[in-house]
Structures are given as C-alpha cells and as structure tokens.
Design a protein around this motif. Structure first.
Motif, mmCIF file in Angstrom:
data_model
loop_
_atom_site.group_PDB
_atom_site.id
_atom_site.type_symbol
_atom_site.label_atom_id
_atom_site.label_comp_id
_atom_site.label_asym_id
_atom_site.label_seq_id
_atom_site.Cartn_x
_atom_site.Cartn_y
_atom_site.Cartn_z
ATOM 1 N N MET A 183 0.840 -1.167 0.000
ATOM 2 C CA MET A 183 0.000 0.000 0.000
ATOM 3 C C MET A 183 0.892 1.239 0.000
ATOM 4 S SD MET A 183 -2.801 1.448 2.784
ATOM 5 C CE MET A 183 -2.561 0.084 3.797
ATOM 6 N N ASN A 184 0.573 2.180 -0.856
ATOM 7 C CA ASN A 184 1.303 3.441 -0.912
ATOM 8 C C ASN A 184 0.797 4.383 0.169
ATOM 9 O OD1 ASN A 184 2.837 2.725 -3.152
ATOM 10 N ND2 ASN A 184 1.298 3.468 -4.574
ATOM 11 N N ILE A 185 1.688 5.226 0.667
ATOM 12 C CA ILE A 185 1.325 6.259 1.633
ATOM 13 C C ILE A 185 1.664 7.608 1.011
ATOM 14 C CG2 ILE A 185 1.772 7.245 3.907
ATOM 15 C CD1 ILE A 185 2.480 4.405 4.847
ATOM 16 N N ILE A 186 0.677 8.498 1.020
ATOM 17 C CA ILE A 186 0.890 9.838 0.485
ATOM 18 C C ILE A 186 0.775 10.825 1.645
ATOM 19 C CG2 ILE A 186 0.084 11.575 -1.142
ATOM 20 C CD1 ILE A 186 -1.201 9.292 -2.742
ATOM 21 N N ASP A 187 1.871 11.470 1.972
ATOM 22 C CA ASP A 187 1.903 12.430 3.076
ATOM 23 C C ASP A 187 1.605 13.821 2.512
ATOM 24 O OD1 ASP A 187 2.333 14.043 5.252
ATOM 25 O OD2 ASP A 187 4.351 13.296 5.653
ATOM 26 N N LEU A 188 0.405 14.314 2.803
ATOM 27 C CA LEU A 188 -0.007 15.633 2.325
ATOM 28 C C LEU A 188 -0.105 16.632 3.470
ATOM 29 C CD1 LEU A 188 -2.752 14.439 -0.171
ATOM 30 C CD2 LEU A 188 -0.415 15.132 -0.693
ATOM 31 N N THR A 189 0.572 16.337 4.579
ATOM 32 C CA THR A 189 0.473 17.190 5.754
ATOM 33 C C THR A 189 1.116 18.560 5.558
ATOM 34 O OG1 THR A 189 2.442 16.163 6.709
ATOM 35 C CG2 THR A 189 0.290 15.275 7.383
ATOM 36 N N ALA A 190 1.987 18.707 4.590
ATOM 37 C CA ALA A 190 2.647 19.984 4.349
ATOM 38 C C ALA A 190 1.834 20.903 3.443
ATOM 39 C CB ALA A 190 4.020 19.747 3.731
ATOM 40 N N PHE A 191 0.724 20.414 2.899
ATOM 41 C CA PHE A 191 -0.037 21.173 1.913
ATOM 42 C C PHE A 191 -1.345 21.701 2.475
ATOM 43 C CE2 PHE A 191 2.477 18.029 -0.410
ATOM 44 C CZ PHE A 191 3.218 18.861 -1.226
ATOM 45 N N ARG A 192 -1.779 22.832 1.958
ATOM 46 C CA ARG A 192 -3.028 23.469 2.345
ATOM 47 C C ARG A 192 -4.070 23.241 1.253
ATOM 48 N NH1 ARG A 192 -2.897 24.782 7.300
ATOM 49 N NH2 ARG A 192 -4.059 26.692 7.194
ATOM 50 N N LEU A 208 -6.683 17.767 -1.992
ATOM 51 C CA LEU A 208 -7.791 17.152 -2.730
ATOM 52 C C LEU A 208 -7.383 16.867 -4.164
ATOM 53 C CD1 LEU A 208 -10.700 16.174 -2.861
ATOM 54 C CD2 LEU A 208 -11.384 18.531 -3.342
ATOM 55 N N VAL A 209 -6.687 17.770 -4.787
ATOM 56 C CA VAL A 209 -6.220 17.573 -6.162
ATOM 57 C C VAL A 209 -5.262 16.387 -6.226
ATOM 58 C CG1 VAL A 209 -4.880 18.610 -8.046
ATOM 59 C CG2 VAL A 209 -6.544 19.995 -6.780
ATOM 60 N N LYS A 210 -4.333 16.302 -5.282
ATOM 61 C CA LYS A 210 -3.368 15.201 -5.272
ATOM 62 C C LYS A 210 -4.044 13.856 -5.000
ATOM 63 C CE LYS A 210 0.840 17.713 -4.292
ATOM 64 N NZ LYS A 210 1.784 17.147 -5.235
ATOM 65 N N ARG A 248 -2.991 5.065 1.415
ATOM 66 C CA ARG A 248 -3.205 5.768 2.683
ATOM 67 C C ARG A 248 -2.771 7.211 2.490
ATOM 68 N NH1 ARG A 248 -2.192 3.552 8.610
ATOM 69 N NH2 ARG A 248 -3.910 2.310 7.844
ATOM 70 N N VAL A 249 -3.619 8.132 2.902
ATOM 71 C CA VAL A 249 -3.372 9.559 2.742
ATOM 72 C C VAL A 249 -3.332 10.204 4.126
ATOM 73 C CG1 VAL A 249 -4.281 11.698 1.768
ATOM 74 C CG2 VAL A 249 -4.570 9.563 0.520
ATOM 75 N N LEU A 250 -2.317 11.038 4.355
ATOM 76 C CA LEU A 250 -2.185 11.762 5.617
ATOM 77 C C LEU A 250 -2.486 13.236 5.370
ATOM 78 C CD1 LEU A 250 1.193 10.203 6.839
ATOM 79 C CD2 LEU A 250 -1.141 9.432 7.337
ATOM 80 N N LEU A 251 -3.398 13.785 6.179
ATOM 81 C CA LEU A 251 -3.833 15.176 6.024
ATOM 82 C C LEU A 251 -3.701 15.912 7.350
ATOM 83 C CD1 LEU A 251 -7.175 14.374 4.203
ATOM 84 C CD2 LEU A 251 -5.098 15.207 3.111
ATOM 85 N N SER A 252 -3.363 17.212 7.283
ATOM 86 C CA SER A 252 -3.330 18.020 8.499
ATOM 87 C C SER A 252 -4.116 19.320 8.356
ATOM 88 C CB SER A 252 -1.885 18.344 8.901
ATOM 89 O OG SER A 252 -1.269 19.130 7.910
ATOM 90 N N TYR A 255 -3.733 16.490 15.231
ATOM 91 C CA TYR A 255 -3.439 17.296 14.051
ATOM 92 C C TYR A 255 -3.493 16.522 12.740
ATOM 93 C CZ TYR A 255 -1.703 20.385 17.672
ATOM 94 O OH TYR A 255 -1.610 21.151 18.787
ATOM 95 N N ILE A 256 -3.290 15.214 12.784
ATOM 96 C CA ILE A 256 -3.172 14.443 11.541
ATOM 97 C C ILE A 256 -4.305 13.434 11.415
ATOM 98 C CG2 ILE A 256 -1.734 12.863 10.207
ATOM 99 C CD1 ILE A 256 0.698 14.178 11.447
ATOM 100 N N LEU A 257 -4.915 13.465 10.243
ATOM 101 C CA LEU A 257 -5.969 12.510 9.900
ATOM 102 C C LEU A 257 -5.421 11.588 8.818
ATOM 103 C CD1 LEU A 257 -9.110 11.923 10.158
ATOM 104 C CD2 LEU A 257 -9.311 13.250 8.073
ATOM 105 N N ALA A 258 -5.601 10.297 8.994
ATOM 106 C CA ALA A 258 -5.171 9.320 7.986
ATOM 107 C C ALA A 258 -6.409 8.692 7.374
ATOM 108 C CB ALA A 258 -4.291 8.261 8.620
ATOM 109 N N LEU A 259 -6.421 8.586 6.068
ATOM 110 C CA LEU A 259 -7.499 7.935 5.340
ATOM 111 C C LEU A 259 -6.932 6.745 4.585
ATOM 112 C CD1 LEU A 259 -9.086 11.090 3.691
ATOM 113 C CD2 LEU A 259 -10.008 9.816 5.609
#
Length: 71
Positions: free
Chosen positions: A1-10, A15-17, A32-36, A63-67
């Motif tokens: 499973m790939n993990i995409i860390d998007l915590t640095a983005f606003r 959503l686009v990524k 798995r996507v990480l969002l902050s 602070y971090i939500l994982a989907l």
C-alpha cells in the motif's frame, strides 16, 4: 500500500493530489493519505463519499488525519 503524506499542503492541493492518485490506482488497490489542513480533513472524506470510494478514517493525533482509501 502506498502512503501519500499531504500534511505539508493546504487546501485545495491535497484534494487535487488525492484525485490524481486515485486515477492511477487499479480496482482493489489501496492508498493511505495523511492530512493536516483543517479544510482538507473535511473536503477529502466528503469527496470520497460523494464519488463512492470506500475509505476508513484514522486519527493519528489531534493534528493528523489518515485515510485508507480502496478503489
């Protein structure tokens, strides 16, 4: 499973990524996507529900939500 860390983005970049990543997945694959960003933590799950992707929500900390998304 790939993990995409998007915590640095606003919002709206996470959503686009996520949309771009989902286009590359084959049926049955997971990512798995990480969002902050507070806006993204609401928008991304709402989008997934709207388009019918199965997803599970995990809170890593306050602070971090994982989907975990299945195509």
């Amino acid at each position: 499973m790939n993990i995409i860390d998007l915590t640095a983005f606003r919002c709206p970049l996470p959503l686009v990524k996520v949309k771009l990543a989902l286009k590359q997945l084959k049926s049955g694959q997971k990512v798995r996507v990480l969002l902050s960003d507070p806006g993204s933590k609401q928008d991304v799950p709402r989008f997934l529900k709207k388009v019918g992707y199965h997803h599970e929500i995990f809170t890593l900390d306050e602070y971090i939500l994982a989907l975990e998304i299945t195509k």
